[in-house]
Write a protein that holds these residues in place. Structure first.
Motif, PDB file in Angstrom:
ATOM      1  N   VAL A  39       0.854  -1.189   0.000  1.00 39.80           N
ATOM      2  CA  VAL A  39       0.000   0.000   0.000  1.00 39.80           C
ATOM      3  C   VAL A  39       0.891   1.241   0.000  1.00 39.80           C
ATOM      4  N   GLU A  40       0.627   2.129  -0.952  1.00 38.74           N
ATOM      5  CA  GLU A  40       1.326   3.408  -1.007  1.00 38.74           C
ATOM      6  C   GLU A  40       0.398   4.472  -0.430  1.00 38.74           C
ATOM      7  N   THR A  41       0.945   5.328   0.420  1.00 38.46           N
ATOM      8  CA  THR A  41       0.123   6.386   0.996  1.00 38.46           C
ATOM      9  C   THR A  41       0.448   7.704   0.295  1.00 38.46           C
ATOM     10  N   ARG A  42      -0.577   8.496   0.051  1.00 40.89           N
ATOM     11  CA  ARG A  42      -0.428   9.811  -0.570  1.00 40.89           C
ATOM     12  C   ARG A  42      -1.246  10.815   0.233  1.00 40.89           C
ATOM     13  N   GLU A  43      -0.587  11.870   0.603  1.00 38.78           N
ATOM     14  CA  GLU A  43      -1.271  12.945   1.313  1.00 38.78           C
ATOM     15  C   GLU A  43      -1.700  13.993   0.301  1.00 38.78           C
ATOM     16  N   PHE A  50      -8.156  12.401   5.807  1.00 36.23           N
ATOM     17  CA  PHE A  50      -7.605  11.060   5.576  1.00 36.23           C
ATOM     18  C   PHE A  50      -6.397  11.148   4.657  1.00 36.23           C
ATOM     19  N   VAL A  51      -5.670  10.050   4.608  1.00 38.01           N
ATOM     20  CA  VAL A  51      -4.537   9.877   3.695  1.00 38.01           C
ATOM     21  C   VAL A  51      -4.964   8.846   2.668  1.00 38.01           C
ATOM     22  N   HIS A  52      -4.717   9.114   1.391  1.00 40.95           N
ATOM     23  CA  HIS A  52      -5.074   8.152   0.343  1.00 40.95           C
ATOM     24  C   HIS A  52      -4.234   6.878   0.502  1.00 40.95           C
ATOM     25  N   GLN A  53      -4.889   5.727   0.423  1.00 45.19           N
ATOM     26  CA  GLN A  53      -4.233   4.417   0.488  1.00 45.19           C
ATOM     27  C   GLN A  53      -4.363   3.784  -0.897  1.00 45.19           C
TER      28      GLN A  53
END
Length: 152
Positions: A39-43, A50-53
């Motif tokens: 899973v890559e997280t993107r703010e 929330f943070v995009h997963q």
């Protein structure tokens, strides 16, 4: 009253292992079967809720089978001898056998290569049964209904 066919829970006494048609006998331990999604997280700027997963690649841990050494141990040596010309990816089938010796469930693995075999260590201070372990890497599962097609 007993049913015609008794269903056993997924508790197996033994596991049969076959790699590309080479039967490696019965084993009494099996671990590592699974998969994981990276899973890559993107703010996102301005979004504090929330943070995009983002889903990434699938990863499959190595599987290990183990057993006390015995007659079936020579089957592993024969299989290794067949790899003398080189290791290539193949398929494997691991089946859990119930108390009656019948198959409860099986898993077919794709892209299998041997990673490690460890044999017994002997010593007078070690009173445990001599055992062996086989570790295999793989690329994923093969669906039983569609041989050759990878799941996931």
């Amino acid at each position: 009253m007993a049913d015609e066919k008794t269903e056993y829970p997924a508790v197996a006494y033994m596991f049969s292992v076959e790699i590309d048609g080479h039967k490696l006998g019965l084993w009494n331990s099996f671990e590592g079967l699974g998969w994981e999604t990276t899973v890559e997280t993107r703010e996102e700027g301005g979004n504090n809720f929330f943070v995009h997963q983002l889903p990434g690649r699938l990863k499959y841990p190595n599987v290990k089978v183990g057993r006390p050494i015995g007659r079936d141990s020579s089957l592993v040596a024969e299989w290794f001898a067949s790899l003398a010309t080189g290791v290539t990816r193949t398929t494997a089938r691991i089946a859990a056998l119930g108390p009656d010796g019948q198959e409860v469930v099986s898993w077919s693995l794709d892209g299998v290569i041997p990673v490690r075999w460890t044999g017994p260590g002997f010593g007078v201070e070690n009173l445990k049964a001599a055992s062996e372990t086989l570790e295999l890497a793989h690329h994923g599962f093969i669906e039983a209904a569609h041989p050759g097609r990878r799941a996931g």
